[in-house]
Design a protein around this motif. Sequence first.
Motif, PDB file in Angstrom:
ATOM      1  N   MET A   1       0.836  -1.179   0.000  1.00  0.00           N
ATOM      2  CA  MET A   1       0.000   0.000   0.000  1.00  0.00           C
ATOM      3  C   MET A   1       0.886   1.250   0.000  1.00  0.00           C
ATOM      4  O   MET A   1       1.888   1.302   0.698  1.00  0.00           O
ATOM      5  CB  MET A   1      -0.924  -0.021   1.214  1.00  0.00           C
ATOM      6  N   ILE A   2       0.494   2.240  -0.772  1.00  0.00           N
ATOM      7  CA  ILE A   2       1.245   3.487  -0.836  1.00  0.00           C
ATOM      8  C   ILE A   2       0.970   4.308   0.416  1.00  0.00           C
ATOM      9  O   ILE A   2      -0.188   4.493   0.799  1.00  0.00           O
ATOM     10  CB  ILE A   2       0.851   4.293  -2.089  1.00  0.00           C
ATOM     11  N   LYS A   3       2.030   4.768   1.034  1.00  0.00           N
ATOM     12  CA  LYS A   3       1.906   5.609   2.215  1.00  0.00           C
ATOM     13  C   LYS A   3       1.467   7.003   1.762  1.00  0.00           C
ATOM     14  O   LYS A   3       2.000   7.546   0.796  1.00  0.00           O
ATOM     15  CB  LYS A   3       3.249   5.684   2.942  1.00  0.00           C
ATOM     16  N   THR A   4       0.490   7.570   2.418  1.00  0.00           N
ATOM     17  CA  THR A   4      -0.009   8.893   2.044  1.00  0.00           C
ATOM     18  C   THR A   4       0.165   9.874   3.193  1.00  0.00           C
ATOM     19  O   THR A   4       0.369   9.483   4.337  1.00  0.00           O
ATOM     20  CB  THR A   4      -1.498   8.847   1.645  1.00  0.00           C
ATOM     21  N   LYS A   5       0.074  11.131   2.862  1.00  0.00           N
ATOM     22  CA  LYS A   5       0.192  12.194   3.848  1.00  0.00           C
ATOM     23  C   LYS A   5      -0.778  13.303   3.472  1.00  0.00           C
ATOM     24  O   LYS A   5      -0.952  13.606   2.296  1.00  0.00           O
ATOM     25  CB  LYS A   5       1.621  12.739   3.871  1.00  0.00           C
ATOM     26  N   THR A   6      -1.401  13.896   4.444  1.00  0.00           N
ATOM     27  CA  THR A   6      -2.311  15.007   4.208  1.00  0.00           C
ATOM     28  C   THR A   6      -1.504  16.301   4.164  1.00  0.00           C
ATOM     29  O   THR A   6      -0.651  16.543   5.025  1.00  0.00           O
ATOM     30  CB  THR A   6      -3.369  15.092   5.320  1.00  0.00           C
TER      31      THR A   6
END
Length: 100
Positions: A1-6
Amino acid sequence: MIKTKTISVEVPETFEKEVEKLVEMGIFKDTSEFIKFSLIKALLDIWDKLRAESSEEEFLEEIKDLRERLGKEGKLKSEEEVLEEIKESREAFKKWRGLL
């Protein structure tokens, strides 16, 4: 899963309204999708320019052109300049679709 950031970004209300129009037209699912699309497009455009095989002189000219696209001296265009471009794009789109 791709790590995301807001990421939080402040934009003029007029820009938000333009994005909402695109969402209402069904072009984007929501504002978040528009922002993701815009970031991907910007990154691809910039990296395509940077990796294009060219001489040092051509490379510097491409960077200069890219900065001019952002605005004078590499600064972001004013809200008024961007809104004028949006207006022109919208009118061109309407002409293309036969709405004018």
